[in-house]
Design a protein around this motif. Structure first.
Motif, PDB file in Angstrom:
ATOM      1  N   LYS B 113       5.965  57.403  51.673  1.00 58.53           N
ATOM      2  CA  LYS B 113       5.137  57.583  50.474  1.00 58.53           C
ATOM      3  C   LYS B 113       3.647  57.657  50.831  1.00 58.53           C
ATOM      4  O   LYS B 113       2.913  58.515  50.345  1.00 58.53           O
ATOM      5  CB  LYS B 113       5.380  56.425  49.502  1.00 58.53           C
ATOM      6  N   ILE B 178      -9.932  43.635  42.427  1.00 59.26           N
ATOM      7  CA  ILE B 178     -10.536  44.949  42.706  1.00 59.26           C
ATOM      8  C   ILE B 178     -11.175  44.847  44.085  1.00 59.26           C
ATOM      9  O   ILE B 178     -11.954  43.927  44.328  1.00 59.26           O
ATOM     10  CB  ILE B 178     -11.670  45.274  41.704  1.00 59.26           C
ATOM     11  N   VAL B 179     -10.866  45.780  44.970  1.00 65.71           N
ATOM     12  CA  VAL B 179     -11.508  45.766  46.290  1.00 65.71           C
ATOM     13  C   VAL B 179     -12.306  47.052  46.455  1.00 65.71           C
ATOM     14  O   VAL B 179     -11.748  48.151  46.364  1.00 65.71           O
ATOM     15  CB  VAL B 179     -10.479  45.630  47.425  1.00 65.71           C
ATOM     16  N   ASP B 180     -13.598  46.895  46.671  1.00 63.52           N
ATOM     17  CA  ASP B 180     -14.480  48.046  46.876  1.00 63.52           C
ATOM     18  C   ASP B 180     -14.860  48.050  48.358  1.00 63.52           C
ATOM     19  O   ASP B 180     -15.670  47.253  48.806  1.00 63.52           O
ATOM     20  CB  ASP B 180     -15.714  47.881  45.968  1.00 63.52           C
ATOM     21  N   LYS B 182     -16.187  49.805  51.995  1.00 64.65           N
ATOM     22  CA  LYS B 182     -17.084  50.831  52.539  1.00 64.65           C
ATOM     23  C   LYS B 182     -16.899  50.856  54.053  1.00 64.65           C
ATOM     24  O   LYS B 182     -16.855  49.806  54.679  1.00 64.65           O
ATOM     25  CB  LYS B 182     -18.555  50.513  52.249  1.00 64.65           C
ATOM     26  N   LEU B 207     -16.872  58.489  47.954  1.00 65.84           N
ATOM     27  CA  LEU B 207     -15.644  57.749  47.741  1.00 65.84           C
ATOM     28  C   LEU B 207     -14.493  58.709  48.028  1.00 65.84           C
ATOM     29  O   LEU B 207     -14.480  59.835  47.529  1.00 65.84           O
ATOM     30  CB  LEU B 207     -15.612  57.257  46.291  1.00 65.84           C
ATOM     31  N   VAL B 210      -8.970  58.294  46.840  1.00 68.47           N
ATOM     32  CA  VAL B 210      -8.882  57.357  45.722  1.00 68.47           C
ATOM     33  C   VAL B 210      -7.429  56.976  45.449  1.00 68.47           C
ATOM     34  O   VAL B 210      -6.605  57.855  45.157  1.00 68.47           O
ATOM     35  CB  VAL B 210      -9.498  57.971  44.443  1.00 68.47           C
ATOM     36  N   HIS B 211      -7.148  55.711  45.516  1.00 66.04           N
ATOM     37  CA  HIS B 211      -5.799  55.134  45.258  1.00 66.04           C
ATOM     38  C   HIS B 211      -4.762  55.594  46.268  1.00 66.04           C
ATOM     39  O   HIS B 211      -3.583  55.349  46.095  1.00 66.04           O
ATOM     40  CB  HIS B 211      -5.271  55.485  43.852  1.00 66.04           C
ATOM     41  N   ALA B 232       0.469  45.269  42.906  1.00 63.40           N
ATOM     42  CA  ALA B 232      -0.396  46.421  43.156  1.00 63.40           C
ATOM     43  C   ALA B 232      -1.796  45.901  43.471  1.00 63.40           C
ATOM     44  O   ALA B 232      -2.088  44.716  43.289  1.00 63.40           O
ATOM     45  CB  ALA B 232      -0.428  47.327  41.934  1.00 63.40           C
ATOM     46  N   LEU B 233      -2.616  46.793  43.939  1.00 63.31           N
ATOM     47  CA  LEU B 233      -3.967  46.383  44.342  1.00 63.31           C
ATOM     48  C   LEU B 233      -4.902  47.541  44.051  1.00 63.31           C
ATOM     49  O   LEU B 233      -4.639  48.676  44.473  1.00 63.31           O
ATOM     50  CB  LEU B 233      -3.968  46.085  45.850  1.00 63.31           C
ATOM     51  N   HIS B 234      -5.972  47.266  43.343  1.00 62.89           N
ATOM     52  CA  HIS B 234      -6.939  48.337  43.108  1.00 62.89           C
ATOM     53  C   HIS B 234      -7.945  48.331  44.247  1.00 62.89           C
ATOM     54  O   HIS B 234      -8.726  47.396  44.407  1.00 62.89           O
ATOM     55  CB  HIS B 234      -7.641  48.158  41.760  1.00 62.89           C
ATOM     56  N   THR B 236     -10.602  50.785  46.628  1.00 64.22           N
ATOM     57  CA  THR B 236     -11.275  52.067  46.861  1.00 64.22           C
ATOM     58  C   THR B 236     -11.985  52.043  48.207  1.00 64.22           C
ATOM     59  O   THR B 236     -12.374  50.985  48.705  1.00 64.22           O
ATOM     60  CB  THR B 236     -12.320  52.389  45.768  1.00 64.22           C
TER      61      THR B 236
END
Lengths: 350, 350, 350, 350
Positions: B113, B178-180, B182, B207, B210-211, B232-234, B236
């Motif tokens: 996947k 939420i994980v941002d 870089k 960015l 995405v996802h 699940a985990l958000h 980016t």
């Protein structure tokens, strides 16, 4: 119309000058700066040679002279200056566009909490019109009848443009909003600090002013126009090694049943006719450089169906859309002329 | 012990070489690369002159030769290589540390996947030990009896170290994470793309994926060790204009009554004795450059009482802690020697 | 006048578009590119959204169509394209401004030596007018009667402007000239190479094409207008980690008795009335960023009395003065209109 | 041996600490700094956490304490400090390695001319041994019997290594030498100036201190060892937007009949056995990043037969070979141990 600039030698003052130079109706009037008073502008800044009048003198602030010689004044000063210096203009209803934070918050106590300094008098605060230029058409307060326009902060501009469609159309859970903001070094101004030293800033990234950034309250204050239930905002600010630019990544849980198309439609409802807000196609996100040196705010969004979180990206040039460009745009709106005047440059790309 | 490196000419292969050079017990064995086969290492990379043996030949992959001449092999190859090339080592129980993503996911269908490519056989996948070196002491699976260690991804390492105390001690609402993230440009590898062109990447931020970033499932898989409810985990991922480094900003709603001290304590519980994870004092956050060229992961956190959201910052050097350094550390743990061996350099600062 | 751009998707093609957008009389006509043919311009480049016509199609080169629909054509193509594609325009005396190197050298054998490729036919080469816009007033060849203008190279422009006063007024020993040139990465074009990878170029500097840079012969060819004794030029080219900009440091021994004032006077003699060449005060040298995004060439010099060597610094934006800006300026001169039209922007500063 | 560092909080002081940490025989003794006195080192610099002793105090300078507690002292102070503070060590013949410029020039009047400040006493100046570590084998002055070693400047190191073979073997016209030097920002130190502000330095290049750089006289003084006819040197210094690194491009006319092979041979004669000076193959030039974070000086040359000028490129890391690394190497030479000790790291690449 002749416009004076107070604080000409800061980054936003110089950017105002750069943009006014392209404007068909705005003429550069008096230029004011305490630190460089009595020097010629193009002696201090050789890059302006041949582009401004020879012997254009930088002068010490003088409110009466400004009102006598100009039709309008821009404050491009650091926090804490216009709250005193602008009072005389407020009393005289002399047109001011203030790029600083001094008059952005309606409540004096809010100002004092976030700016850690006493506010201007509430009578003055009450006369001010805070205007997000690209949302002026939504009509929270008409810009035309104001004489004192408070120009939004750079982070605030990008964040408000990213969140307004979501908040206004009640598509998200307000308590779930997280805004992760990144700024280039010019956002921190000319001041010499260890943080802004090249050796510190290059190949580095830093999160600063955690939960204390002074743009937080103006974002909340503005968004409450659309939903008064918004009480707080989780907002972080970071420095990335670029000169110009703000990159906002905003996250929020969407309400049950909301689809990516619904979200896209909400943005289109507000921005479809706005020249300076460019919405990417569904699922595509903007990159920072596509707005450099321009007055655009580019927006894109993506909904993650696994987490129910929408990611919105907003990019602006902090010195243009986040300061001087929006100030000119606010001037155009105020003057009742085409909002694009002086601001139609193609971004600097590459 | 003699160690071979497969994929010597990629960024992580070269970084392994740089670090092995400092290791008291690891000796550089065979060096393999398809693209540079039959060339001398210091002809291809003059910067290694005088530092590696003269005439050290880069060779074409040959599993039997590797097993005959070496005690251990590191795979520093792009996705899709070790899933085939490593099978012979797995069958022979020959020690492998695999820095690529090919064996990180236990489920073949998960791999397919996220990596959009067929997985290795499930019998092989079952023999693999995924090890976050700085959490080995928590003992999800003993490293010593494994012959095939899968080294975590760079984003995954920093994210897992940032979130484990919160998830393990059940301090946060799992659905609010939420994980941002870089990353610097070396994280994207040597491949020439428009994105990695200097003119694109400099003065820019983007960015991407995405996802869809392939590190998402390994983070979830690992964190489920601590709380199986995590679904699940958000997450980016962005590119910032630096060469090295990952800067993770993780956000989550804390459960009712949780204080900043509770959060800080949770981190201390896990990391107080860990040499390579350095926890900042309460309320202070690390900056990216403080770990450059080192094997440290520095962590800091801050709780916003207005929003109930904790911000955790984790910084690593993607090529060291996020790849080659952690691989050496995993080797040290596997070999039962001091985990610090070869990894005690002071970060490059400034 | 309607102008076509061939090679619209390269850096100089896009820069031409950016500048033509500001020009009062030049209108964007057909846009041509082989690699992006049949796509809409603002689909390929979102940053142009709202700034160019919707559905402006990028087209495959077609000389007849170009001549039918446009009044003028700019070639912004890599070396080796216009030498073939432009022949039909040369035959028809259709106005061309060629930003590439294909027609800069008068001698076919020179071209073949430096470009390592066959030249265009000498009949065509003979019709071409090579114009350094800021020296057009010295009248080596009138621009107005030409139909094919060859625009100088970026290094060549800055070097010729730095050396002309010294050579023309015979103030230096010709055999002592050394030019140390540095360029930003956009000077090397969009091509993906290891050299232009961000990880290679950042925190790096490289000297390349030693003694082989193809701008050397056009500099010599031009300077021989002022002193035919000039036979060779020691000229090196380096890459520095910036996006835009050329920084030229030129050195030469001055003749006996020549003072710094004499040198300064020589520069004033030539440039005092030139808008786009800004001479610093005696002893002050320009920095690169003071011309960013503008059509200026800023010059400064300093004589070292201990060594008898004068140092001249010239800075330009390689994509503006070194390419698209000078092309527009040459157009203005050719059309007999004010050379400043479309080029009066203040440099992007900071 | 225990070594004190005076000026621990400057870039070179911190770099000394980083390198001493790798040295088998050098132990970190007292750490001194006026600005940070009485603070713990790892409180000021979190990046050192776990790497230096807990509670290692930074102290106020105290010469007697230093001599009592240490075997050696490094001065990593700005100009103007050691000329006073070091006198007591000179009198006591206590071993000093001075990384500052205060004792580099033999003549007090030279010092006063270039440093614009009074010199130390000539009796002290006479006791000092200026050592270019990689040329110690040429034996201008034995390092072993000195107690006060003056470590060369960063520009001087690279320039001297580039020019010595040419001057010593009399292959060039001395009056034709031109040195075009470029430095990263760390070369200018931690001081906060407009020049070192990120917004100024990024995407910029500047030539500074024209003909006035204080490294000029030490280069001439040293090169006169090889040819006393050398009287002056044309030497320019520029800032390029990198953190670390010096890139020297040196030019000179070769004498009649000298070939590129002769030049290459001259370099091999001097450097063939030197570990830290790596000579590229004939015609190939080094790039800056190939020495980052290492003690190497890489050299390459190319002769232009059209102009008779040789171009020599030298690259170093200004904080290592140009400061702290060479200081450790000088210590090794002075102590009579292997010059490589503590300095064998592979450059940080990429």
């Amino acid at each position: 119309m002749k416009a004076a600039i107070i604080g000409i030698t800061g980054y936003t003052g110089l950017e105002l000058l750069r943009l006014m130079n392209k404007h068909p109706f705005l003429e550069i009037g008096g230029l004011y700066s305490h630190s460089y008073a009595e020097q010629n502008l193009d002696d201090v800044y050789f890059y302006l040679k041949n582009l401004v009048k020879d012997n254009q003198l930088i002068k010490e602030f003088d409110a009466k002279e400004i009102m006598a010689d100009n039709d309008l004044v821009f404050f491009a000063t650091p926090s804490g200056v216009s709250k005193d210096q602008a009072q005389i203009f407020l009393e005289a209803n002399f047109p001011v566009i203030d790029l600083s934070g001094d008059y952005r918050l309606k409540g004096a106590s809010e100002y004092e909490k976030w700016y850690k300094s006493s506010a201007s008098h509430k009578d003055y605060l009450g006369k001010v019109n805070y205007q997000v230029a690209d949302l002026a058409h939504l009509g929270t307060k008409s810009i035309k009848n104001s004489s004192y326009i408070s120009n939004p902060g750079c982070y605030a501009t990008a964040t408000i443009l990213a969140l307004t469609p979501l908040v206004k159309e009640k598509l998200i859970d307000l308590s779930s909003i997280i805004v992760d903001g990144k700024s280039g070094l010019s956002g921190a101004g000319k001041k010499l600090t260890e943080t802004s030293h090249y050796v510190t800033a290059s190949e580095n990234m830093t999160l600063y002013k955690v939960h204390e950034h002074q743009h937080i309250p103006e974002i909340i204050q503005y968004l409450k126009n659309w939903d008064n239930d918004l009480q707080a905002l989780h907002f972080t600010t970071s420095l990335i090694p670029v000169k110009r630019g703000i990159f906002i990544t905003a996250y929020a849980k969407v309400k049950k049943g909301v689809t990516e198309s619904d979200l896209q439609q909400a943005f289109e409802n507000i921005y479809a006719e706005k020249y300076f807000v460019r919405l990417q196609e569904q699922g595509r996100l903007p990159e920072l450089r596509q707005v450099t040196a321009s007055n655009f705010c580019d927006l894109g969004l993506s909904l993650n169906n696994d987490t129910g979180v929408v990611t919105v990206v907003a990019v602006i040039d902090n010195l243009v859309k986040g300061a001087a460009g929006q100030a000119i745009q606010n001037y155009n709106l105020w003057a009742g002329i085409d909002e694009k005047l002086g601001l139609e440059d193609i971004p600097l790309f590459p």
